[in-house]
Design a protein around this motif. Structure first.
Motif, PDB file in Angstrom:
ATOM      1  N   THR A  74       0.811  -1.130  -0.060  1.00 52.58           N
ATOM      2  CA  THR A  74       0.022  -0.054  -0.004  1.00 52.58           C
ATOM      3  C   THR A  74       0.864   1.222  -0.265  1.00 52.58           C
ATOM      4  N   ASN A  75       0.711   1.968  -1.155  1.00 54.98           N
ATOM      5  CA  ASN A  75       1.749   3.181  -1.300  1.00 54.98           C
ATOM      6  C   ASN A  75       1.301   4.454  -0.851  1.00 54.98           C
ATOM      7  N   LEU A  76       0.313   4.602  -0.202  1.00 57.60           N
ATOM      8  CA  LEU A  76      -0.366   6.067   0.007  1.00 57.60           C
ATOM      9  C   LEU A  76       0.560   6.921   0.508  1.00 57.60           C
ATOM     10  N   PHE A  80       4.792  16.349   2.209  1.00 60.34           N
ATOM     11  CA  PHE A  80       4.847  17.031   3.478  1.00 60.34           C
ATOM     12  C   PHE A  80       3.838  16.639   4.211  1.00 60.34           C
ATOM     13  N   ARG A  81       3.587  15.369   4.191  1.00 62.88           N
ATOM     14  CA  ARG A  81       2.650  14.511   5.206  1.00 62.88           C
ATOM     15  C   ARG A  81       3.143  14.704   6.562  1.00 62.88           C
ATOM     16  N   GLU A  82       2.368  14.907   7.412  1.00 63.76           N
ATOM     17  CA  GLU A  82       2.895  15.028   8.776  1.00 63.76           C
ATOM     18  C   GLU A  82       3.945  16.199   8.866  1.00 63.76           C
ATOM     19  N   ALA A 110       9.982   5.008   1.313  1.00 70.92           N
ATOM     20  CA  ALA A 110       9.783   6.248   0.612  1.00 70.92           C
ATOM     21  C   ALA A 110       8.613   6.193  -0.676  1.00 70.92           C
ATOM     22  N   SER A 111       8.075   5.054  -0.980  1.00 70.53           N
ATOM     23  CA  SER A 111       6.957   5.078  -1.886  1.00 70.53           C
ATOM     24  C   SER A 111       7.196   5.745  -3.273  1.00 70.53           C
ATOM     25  N   THR A 112       6.329   6.459  -3.527  1.00 68.25           N
ATOM     26  CA  THR A 112       6.492   7.459  -4.881  1.00 68.25           C
ATOM     27  C   THR A 112       7.495   8.493  -4.717  1.00 68.25           C
ATOM     28  N   GLU A 114       7.447  11.071  -2.547  1.00 69.60           N
ATOM     29  CA  GLU A 114       6.958  12.588  -1.893  1.00 69.60           C
ATOM     30  C   GLU A 114       7.188  12.696  -0.723  1.00 69.60           C
ATOM     31  N   GLU A 115       7.838  11.815  -0.005  1.00 72.15           N
ATOM     32  CA  GLU A 115       8.487  11.951   1.331  1.00 72.15           C
ATOM     33  C   GLU A 115      10.016  12.468   1.007  1.00 72.15           C
ATOM     34  N   PRO A 116      10.821  11.597   0.409  1.00 77.22           N
ATOM     35  CA  PRO A 116      12.168  12.118   0.350  1.00 77.22           C
ATOM     36  C   PRO A 116      12.182  13.248  -0.460  1.00 77.22           C
ATOM     37  N   LEU A 199      13.106  -4.084   4.134  1.00 71.97           N
ATOM     38  CA  LEU A 199      13.414  -3.735   5.694  1.00 71.97           C
ATOM     39  C   LEU A 199      13.581  -5.142   6.376  1.00 71.97           C
ATOM     40  N   LEU A 200      13.175  -6.214   5.879  1.00 74.39           N
ATOM     41  CA  LEU A 200      13.291  -7.656   6.341  1.00 74.39           C
ATOM     42  C   LEU A 200      14.796  -8.129   6.163  1.00 74.39           C
ATOM     43  N   ASP A 201      15.360  -7.662   5.035  1.00 75.71           N
ATOM     44  CA  ASP A 201      16.976  -8.300   4.573  1.00 75.71           C
ATOM     45  C   ASP A 201      17.747  -7.995   5.809  1.00 75.71           C
ATOM     46  N   ARG A 216       8.193   5.773   8.159  1.00 73.06           N
ATOM     47  CA  ARG A 216       6.535   6.230   8.386  1.00 73.06           C
ATOM     48  C   ARG A 216       5.754   5.683   7.692  1.00 73.06           C
ATOM     49  N   ASN A 217       4.734   5.113   8.531  1.00 70.52           N
ATOM     50  CA  ASN A 217       3.435   4.431   7.885  1.00 70.52           C
ATOM     51  C   ASN A 217       3.997   3.293   7.088  1.00 70.52           C
ATOM     52  N   VAL A 218       4.940   2.568   7.539  1.00 72.01           N
ATOM     53  CA  VAL A 218       5.064   1.132   7.140  1.00 72.01           C
ATOM     54  C   VAL A 218       5.021  -0.075   8.149  1.00 72.01           C
ATOM     55  N   MET A 219       5.626   0.471   9.297  1.00 68.34           N
ATOM     56  CA  MET A 219       5.486  -0.513  10.569  1.00 68.34           C
ATOM     57  C   MET A 219       3.903  -1.092  10.928  1.00 68.34           C
ATOM     58  N   ILE A 220       3.176  -0.139  10.427  1.00 68.24           N
ATOM     59  CA  ILE A 220       1.719  -0.638  10.581  1.00 68.24           C
ATOM     60  C   ILE A 220       1.448  -1.844   9.935  1.00 68.24           C
ATOM     61  N   TYR A 221       2.216  -2.304   8.993  1.00 68.81           N
ATOM     62  CA  TYR A 221       1.760  -3.376   8.223  1.00 68.81           C
ATOM     63  C   TYR A 221       2.505  -4.502   8.848  1.00 68.81           C
ATOM     64  N   PHE A 222       3.416  -4.462   9.912  1.00 69.26           N
ATOM     65  CA  PHE A 222       4.058  -5.271  10.273  1.00 69.26           C
ATOM     66  C   PHE A 222       3.452  -5.892  11.747  1.00 69.26           C
TER      67      PHE A 222
HETATM   68  C1  LIG Z   1       1.883   3.687   3.236  1.00 65.99           C
HETATM   69  S1  LIG Z   1       3.417   3.980   2.485  1.00 65.99           S
HETATM   70  C2  LIG Z   1       4.165   5.191   3.279  1.00 65.99           C
HETATM   71  C3  LIG Z   1       4.857   6.070   2.494  1.00 65.99           C
HETATM   72  C4  LIG Z   1       5.617   7.469   3.077  1.00 65.99           C
HETATM   73  N1  LIG Z   1       6.588   6.627   4.230  1.00 65.99           N
HETATM   74  C5  LIG Z   1       4.481   8.116   4.112  1.00 65.99           C
HETATM   75  O1  LIG Z   1       4.611   8.062   5.269  1.00 65.99           O
HETATM   76  O2  LIG Z   1       3.893   8.786   3.396  1.00 65.99           O
HETATM   77  C6  LIG Z   1       4.192   2.350   2.731  1.00 65.99           C
HETATM   78  C7  LIG Z   1       5.437   1.849   2.022  1.00 65.99           C
HETATM   79  O3  LIG Z   1       6.138   0.854   2.765  1.00 65.99           O
HETATM   80  C8  LIG Z   1       6.647  -0.069   1.706  1.00 65.99           C
HETATM   81  N2  LIG Z   1       6.980  -1.299   2.131  1.00 65.99           N
HETATM   82  C9  LIG Z   1       6.359  -2.379   2.828  1.00 65.99           C
HETATM   83  N3  LIG Z   1       6.701  -3.366   3.033  1.00 65.99           N
HETATM   84  C10 LIG Z   1       8.141  -2.849   2.924  1.00 65.99           C
HETATM   85  C11 LIG Z   1       9.347  -3.752   3.551  1.00 65.99           C
HETATM   86  N4  LIG Z   1       9.440  -5.003   3.959  1.00 65.99           N
HETATM   87  N5  LIG Z   1      10.585  -2.888   3.333  1.00 65.99           N
HETATM   88  C12 LIG Z   1      10.609  -1.827   2.494  1.00 65.99           C
HETATM   89  N6  LIG Z   1       9.428  -1.169   2.431  1.00 65.99           N
HETATM   90  C13 LIG Z   1       8.299  -1.825   2.614  1.00 65.99           C
HETATM   91  C14 LIG Z   1       5.483  -0.179   0.820  1.00 65.99           C
HETATM   92  O4  LIG Z   1       5.935  -0.552  -0.657  1.00 65.99           O
HETATM   93  C15 LIG Z   1       5.124   1.285   0.837  1.00 65.99           C
HETATM   94  O5  LIG Z   1       5.445   2.092  -0.479  1.00 65.99           O
END
Ligand SMILES: C[S@@+](CC[C@H](N)C(=O)[O-])C[C@H]1O[C@@H](n2cnc3c(N)ncnc32)[C@H](O)[C@@H]1O
Length: 272
Positions: A74-76, A80-82, A110-112, A114-116, A199-201, A216-222
């Motif tokens: 999910t790449n939302l 300048f988010r937050e 970094a997704s698409t 916008e953040e970097p 990030l699992l590497d 930011r907003n990636v750990m919520i998926y873990f």
């Molecule tokens: C919701 S976006 C957050 C983008 C940005 N950090 C923000 O806060 O706007 C989450 C991003 O985490 C990446 N992602 C998910 N699992 C990942 C992993 N194991 N290692 C690196 N990136 C991962 C996804 O591909 C996605 O682009």
């Protein structure tokens, strides 16, 4: 619901296990429809007849893993988010920077882009030039979003949260066939090193210490154990003065042996 392909609970379970193993992503049971709609395109383009055939294909063709993971992330994101994190970053560097000092910042999901690019704009403004004493590394697991990030081309509507001054300084407006699009200026694009990092590497290949990590907003998926493992490794890369920025809905108070909250979703590493 009438579906093009048969899709069973066992199929969803397979996807869940595989994406957890490959990317650490924990899919909630409620995501079963989403998974179907994301993967159905792969089945179609590979001309496969059902999900079990797709799993076999994945086993036989390791290169398909990239498409599989890309389809399920999910790449939302937005510029300048937050915003408070960028204000904090500018102030932090103004206070801490000394002539001759070099900085290393890692934007780890970094997704698409916008953040970097928001980080890069903040750096350019803080130092008053594009040639800043900062190595800025931006990474993501998803190769598709990374290629968008490298290109730095966005629909103009994405600049909603970007001030007029910043639009003028950091973006070019597309003309003719590119009307309605903007491109990040070359000088800003050149400030960032884009890399694919999962990030699992076991080895992120980042070398020596970093100063600041945006995660930011990636750990919520873990799940929590994965969060803890990743966080522990990130904290080790940060020195005493290091900073860790988390997403608005993420809390790491459960990991207070690793990082300590010092501001709004801003943490510093704990030295043991
Ligand atoms: C919701 S976006 C957050 C983008 C940005 N950090 C923000 O806060 O706007 C989450 C991003 O985490 C990446 N992602 C998910 N699992 C990942 C992993 N194991 N290692 C690196 N990136 C991962 C996804 O591909 C996605 O682009």
């Amino acid at each position: 619901m009438e579906r093009e392909f048969t899709y069973t609970k066992a199929d969803f379970e397979q996807v869940r296990q595989r994406v957890y193993q490959m990317a650490g992503i924990s899919l909630a049971p409620s995501k079963d429809q989403l998974v179907y709609s994301r993967l159905v395109r792969r089945l179609r383009s590979l001309r496969l007849r059902d999900f079990p055939s797709y799993f076999l294909y994945l086993d036989k063709h390791p290169e398909e893993a990239e498409h599989f993971v890309n389809a399920l992330t999910t790449n939302l994101t937005s510029f300048f988010r937050e915003e408070h994190h960028f204000e904090y970053l500018a102030q932090y560097l103004r206070e801490q920077h000394k002539p001759g000092r070099n900085w290393r910042i890692w934007c780890s999901a970094a997704s698409t882009g916008e953040e970097p690019y928001s980080i890069a704009m903040t750096l350019a403004e803080t130092f008053g030039r594009f040639d800043v004493p900062v190595q800025l590394i931006a990474s993501d697991i998803d190769t598709k979003v990374l290629s968008t990030a490298r290109e730095g081309i966005y629909p103009e509507a994405r600049l909603e949260s970007v001030s007029t001054e910043r639009r003028k300084a950091f973006f070019l407006r597309g003309k003719q066939s590119n009307a309605g699009k903007v491109r990040v200026v070359k000088e800003l694009r050149q400030m960032i090193e884009f890399r694919q990092i999962n990030l699992l590497d076991q080895n992120w290949g980042l070398g020596n210490a970093l100063d600041i990590i945006f995660c930011r907003n990636v750990m919520i998926y873990f799940d929590k154990p994965t969060q803890h493992k990743v966080l522990e490794r990130m904290a080790k890369l940060l020195p005493e003065h290091g900073r860790f920025f988390a997403g608005h809905s993420e809390s790491f108070v459960h990991a207070n042996d690793v990082v300590r909250l010092i501001g709004r979703t801003i943490y510093k590493p704990v030295r043991k």
